[in-house]
Design a protein around this motif. Sequence first.
Motif, mmCIF file in Angstrom:
data_model
loop_
_atom_site.group_PDB
_atom_site.id
_atom_site.type_symbol
_atom_site.label_atom_id
_atom_site.label_comp_id
_atom_site.label_asym_id
_atom_site.label_seq_id
_atom_site.Cartn_x
_atom_site.Cartn_y
_atom_site.Cartn_z
ATOM 1 N N ASP A 202 152.529 92.916 -1.481
ATOM 2 C CA ASP A 202 153.877 92.926 -1.051
ATOM 3 C C ASP A 202 154.802 94.687 -0.828
ATOM 4 O OD1 ASP A 202 155.290 90.630 -1.756
ATOM 5 O OD2 ASP A 202 153.600 91.258 -2.837
ATOM 6 N N MET A 203 153.966 95.531 -1.178
ATOM 7 C CA MET A 203 154.034 96.425 -0.071
ATOM 8 C C MET A 203 153.514 97.282 0.852
ATOM 9 S SD MET A 203 157.168 97.215 -1.925
ATOM 10 C CE MET A 203 157.716 95.650 -3.580
ATOM 11 N N ALA A 204 152.364 96.526 1.250
ATOM 12 C CA ALA A 204 151.352 96.386 2.733
ATOM 13 C C ALA A 204 151.157 98.116 1.782
ATOM 14 C CB ALA A 204 152.281 97.246 3.422
ATOM 15 N N ALA A 205 150.336 98.291 0.019
ATOM 16 C CA ALA A 205 149.577 99.323 -0.145
ATOM 17 C C ALA A 205 149.798 100.540 0.561
ATOM 18 C CB ALA A 205 147.986 99.384 0.216
ATOM 19 N N ASN A 206 151.192 100.901 0.749
ATOM 20 C CA ASN A 206 151.793 102.333 1.379
ATOM 21 C C ASN A 206 151.843 102.986 0.322
ATOM 22 O OD1 ASN A 206 154.161 103.830 1.842
ATOM 23 N ND2 ASN A 206 156.035 102.944 1.429
ATOM 24 N N PRO A 207 151.098 104.338 1.010
ATOM 25 C CA PRO A 207 150.583 105.257 0.464
ATOM 26 C C PRO A 207 152.419 106.488 -0.309
ATOM 27 C CG PRO A 207 150.360 105.612 2.415
ATOM 28 C CD PRO A 207 150.442 104.337 2.044
ATOM 29 N N ASP A 208 152.839 105.914 -0.045
ATOM 30 C CA ASP A 208 154.494 106.917 0.012
ATOM 31 C C ASP A 208 155.496 106.281 -0.969
ATOM 32 O OD1 ASP A 208 152.708 108.939 1.151
ATOM 33 O OD2 ASP A 208 153.657 107.800 3.218
ATOM 34 N N ILE A 209 154.455 104.855 -1.816
ATOM 35 C CA ILE A 209 155.631 104.411 -2.370
ATOM 36 C C ILE A 209 155.918 104.910 -3.437
ATOM 37 C CG2 ILE A 209 153.977 103.436 -3.958
ATOM 38 C CD1 ILE A 209 156.735 101.061 -1.909
ATOM 39 N N ILE A 210 155.475 105.975 -3.872
ATOM 40 C CA ILE A 210 156.160 106.876 -5.286
ATOM 41 C C ILE A 210 157.507 107.620 -4.598
ATOM 42 C CG2 ILE A 210 156.006 108.632 -7.273
ATOM 43 C CD1 ILE A 210 154.416 105.620 -7.060
ATOM 44 N N GLY A 211 158.805 107.021 -5.075
ATOM 45 C CA GLY A 211 159.548 108.104 -5.182
ATOM 46 C C GLY A 211 160.455 106.901 -3.881
ATOM 47 N N THR A 212 160.524 106.154 -2.977
ATOM 48 C CA THR A 212 160.825 104.798 -2.902
ATOM 49 C C THR A 212 161.430 103.900 -3.804
ATOM 50 O OG1 THR A 212 159.404 103.651 -2.912
ATOM 51 C CG2 THR A 212 159.365 105.028 -0.848
ATOM 52 N N THR A 213 162.508 103.334 -3.322
ATOM 53 C CA THR A 213 163.730 102.627 -4.172
ATOM 54 C C THR A 213 163.629 100.997 -3.988
ATOM 55 O OG1 THR A 213 165.635 102.741 -2.547
ATOM 56 C CG2 THR A 213 165.414 103.983 -4.710
ATOM 57 N N LEU A 214 163.615 100.391 -4.618
ATOM 58 C CA LEU A 214 164.015 98.582 -4.727
ATOM 59 C C LEU A 214 165.157 97.839 -5.577
ATOM 60 C CD1 LEU A 214 160.524 97.838 -6.252
ATOM 61 C CD2 LEU A 214 160.935 97.587 -4.278
ATOM 62 N N ASN A 215 165.782 97.369 -4.568
ATOM 63 C CA ASN A 215 166.982 96.861 -5.749
ATOM 64 C C ASN A 215 166.323 95.232 -6.144
ATOM 65 O OD1 ASN A 215 169.217 95.547 -5.677
ATOM 66 N ND2 ASN A 215 169.874 96.336 -3.315
ATOM 67 N N LEU A 216 166.900 95.749 -7.381
ATOM 68 C CA LEU A 216 166.199 94.898 -8.638
ATOM 69 C C LEU A 216 167.168 94.930 -9.199
ATOM 70 C CD1 LEU A 216 162.712 96.110 -9.622
ATOM 71 C CD2 LEU A 216 163.279 94.099 -8.838
ATOM 72 N N ASP A 217 167.942 93.236 -9.092
ATOM 73 C CA ASP A 217 169.228 92.826 -10.053
ATOM 74 C C ASP A 217 170.147 93.576 -9.481
ATOM 75 O OD1 ASP A 217 167.427 91.060 -11.261
ATOM 76 O OD2 ASP A 217 167.261 93.356 -12.782
ATOM 77 N N GLY A 218 170.539 93.665 -8.598
ATOM 78 C CA GLY A 218 171.874 94.401 -7.469
ATOM 79 C C GLY A 218 171.408 95.911 -7.743
ATOM 80 N N ILE A 219 170.825 96.877 -8.350
ATOM 81 C CA ILE A 219 170.951 98.084 -8.557
ATOM 82 C C ILE A 219 168.809 98.596 -7.733
ATOM 83 C CG2 ILE A 219 170.554 99.731 -10.804
ATOM 84 C CD1 ILE A 219 171.720 97.560 -12.157
ATOM 85 N N ALA A 220 169.837 100.228 -7.500
ATOM 86 C CA ALA A 220 168.686 100.962 -6.794
ATOM 87 C C ALA A 220 167.684 101.100 -7.835
ATOM 88 C CB ALA A 220 169.019 101.476 -5.910
ATOM 89 N N HIS A 221 166.150 100.598 -8.244
ATOM 90 C CA HIS A 221 164.996 100.868 -9.233
ATOM 91 C C HIS A 221 164.064 102.013 -8.397
ATOM 92 C CE1 HIS A 221 166.918 97.957 -11.394
ATOM 93 N NE2 HIS A 221 165.991 98.622 -12.506
ATOM 94 N N VAL A 222 164.082 103.569 -8.753
ATOM 95 C CA VAL A 222 163.605 103.910 -8.131
ATOM 96 C C VAL A 222 161.874 103.634 -8.542
ATOM 97 C CG1 VAL A 222 162.051 106.511 -8.023
ATOM 98 C CG2 VAL A 222 164.933 106.034 -7.802
ATOM 99 N N VAL A 223 160.919 103.641 -7.779
ATOM 100 C CA VAL A 223 159.012 104.285 -7.974
ATOM 101 C C VAL A 223 158.453 105.088 -8.738
ATOM 102 C CG1 VAL A 223 157.394 102.915 -7.476
ATOM 103 C CG2 VAL A 223 159.465 102.113 -6.115
ATOM 104 N N VAL A 224 157.925 104.858 -9.621
ATOM 105 C CA VAL A 224 157.694 106.051 -10.620
ATOM 106 C C VAL A 224 156.364 106.012 -11.114
ATOM 107 C CG1 VAL A 224 160.082 106.763 -11.351
ATOM 108 C CG2 VAL A 224 158.597 105.272 -12.891
ATOM 109 N N GLY A 225 156.087 104.540 -10.305
ATOM 110 C CA GLY A 225 154.360 104.678 -10.890
ATOM 111 C C GLY A 225 153.743 102.670 -9.940
ATOM 112 N N ILE A 226 152.044 103.303 -9.976
ATOM 113 C CA ILE A 226 151.136 101.714 -9.602
ATOM 114 C C ILE A 226 150.454 102.144 -11.178
ATOM 115 C CG2 ILE A 226 149.670 100.931 -8.149
ATOM 116 C CD1 ILE A 226 152.602 101.997 -6.591
ATOM 117 N N ALA A 227 150.566 100.460 -11.182
ATOM 118 C CA ALA A 227 149.365 99.888 -12.537
ATOM 119 C C ALA A 227 148.120 100.195 -12.108
ATOM 120 C CB ALA A 227 150.443 98.455 -13.402
ATOM 121 N N PRO A 228 147.000 100.189 -12.837
ATOM 122 C CA PRO A 228 145.656 100.440 -12.659
ATOM 123 C C PRO A 228 145.758 99.055 -12.157
ATOM 124 C CG PRO A 228 146.168 99.986 -15.123
ATOM 125 C CD PRO A 228 147.402 100.026 -14.387
ATOM 126 N N GLU A 229 144.374 98.810 -10.890
ATOM 127 C CA GLU A 229 144.069 97.274 -10.448
ATOM 128 C C GLU A 229 143.567 96.066 -11.606
ATOM 129 O OE1 GLU A 229 140.871 96.118 -7.085
ATOM 130 O OE2 GLU A 229 140.667 98.232 -8.423
#
Length: 222
Positions: free
Chosen positions: A113-140
């Motif tokens: 869903d995020m096209a394996a964006n290598p720069d995803i850490i530090g970006t934000t997702l709008n979850l439940d009406g609130i901007a959430h900062v991406v702080v990690g990717i779970a292991p495969e």
Amino acid sequence: PPGVKTEGLVQVVTAPRGTREPGEAWSYPDFEALRNADTGIAIIGWTSGTSILAIETPAGVHTEPVAAMFVSANYFRTVGVPLARGNGFDQTADDPSAAAPVVILGYDYWQRDMAANPDIIGTTLNLDGIAHVVVGIAPEHHSGLLGYQERQLFLPLGRYGRLRADEKVRADRGNEWVYIHGRLSPGVSLAQANAAVAGVTAALATQYPATNELKAGIVVPY
């Protein structure tokens, strides 16, 4: 599940007592009491839920439900699965009043869903009406410590909606919704941990008989 180190991993459950059936869910204050006690277990709490993701598109804002898991700050470290990327949660994740709006993405979700964006850490997702900062990717292949959980997002337990919205949920010992797993500390046996947990829940039964009189905690292997 792939990568989960099961040796020493345990679950804290309740044994049958009187009219009470055995169970796996705990109230939040009972979870706090067990987590803060010296039981010889690195304890994690978690529950499942759904978050609403909002995405801006040329046609407007598109919303969709996403399967989420709300976990303690020490969840990945205790389960034994290192993050693929990012530093993950800090200790405020366990405090409903201070937990920052941050999120760890499931690996497959990041890829798909995020096209394996290598720069995803530090970006934000709008979850439940609130901007959430991406702080990690779970292991495969990790979508939860139990089989077939298929969680796509991991959020701090302190961000669980019901817990933040209603102070009564945080204090209600009769409202059981947190699941407790953990890992035995080095040199601690299952029997020792079981005795320690039994002591904590016995004290709670005496202190809060209305909700805890028949609630006897035991420790079982994962």
